[in-house]
Design a protein around this motif. Sequence first.
Motif: not given
Length: 274
Positions: A37-44, A49-52, A69-72, A145-157
Amino acid sequence: MSSSRFLAFAVLLASGPSVAVEPPWGEGKNLGQRMTLERTAVCTDGRGHYVTATSIPGRGQVQVFYGDGKRFTQVPLAPNHFYIPPGAFLDPRFSNPEANSNVNNSGLDLRPYSYVKADLKANTCAVTCGTRTTSLTLVEPGKARDLLLKATYGVSPQKFEPHALLRDTKGQYYLVERNTAASGQKGYRIFIGPRGRLKPQQMLNVVADSKGEIFSTKQGDLQLVLDREQPSLWIVRKRRMELRSVPVEQNLQLIYNELGVYTGARLGTPCDDL
């Protein structure tokens, strides 16, 4: 062909819901996950629009996720190759004509690769799509860190990818797609038509082996024969027409931007919006 097999193929054409994936930091409970988590960059870009970007220890690769930011969605990793920079991802809609098209005569073409470059120490982040670079803002570590832990993650569409491209002497194209690894399925789709107006065909995969594939309509009056040794064929009843093979890897821009099959499609990469 049985009606049940034809129905199964028709269902395969529809994209199902995104399959959940676990991000590299998991739930952030153990030491390893917290370090990730500490080495993960979150950009907006400040417009939703968010990129990790997370470096993968020992592999020289960076795992990228893209979302609101909520779904990745998980951006497929680029091949682990010395000449492919960390943070790179394949997005064939965009190309950098100045990039090396044949690295050391290996066949590696860097032109269709875009990339995310994030530096937590320098507090910088940017996404480059082809020749266009968009500067982003790094999210403050606690909020990230809060954003990453609350978000949901899926595979490529993207459920399908180009498998073969052919052309006849009248300029009509024949595009064969296959399911991507992320789709969790195995199947094909066929599109036929002139540039910009390819249409889906209701054809079944009846043969697939080391020599090629054969696709046919339910009644068998139309057949597309892909052959790895002999000329491929388009068969209308008893009339056969040879087709010229068009290399997929050398024609990604044509396939994604000019044939019409992918027009308006979202591939789940930052280049969808940035």
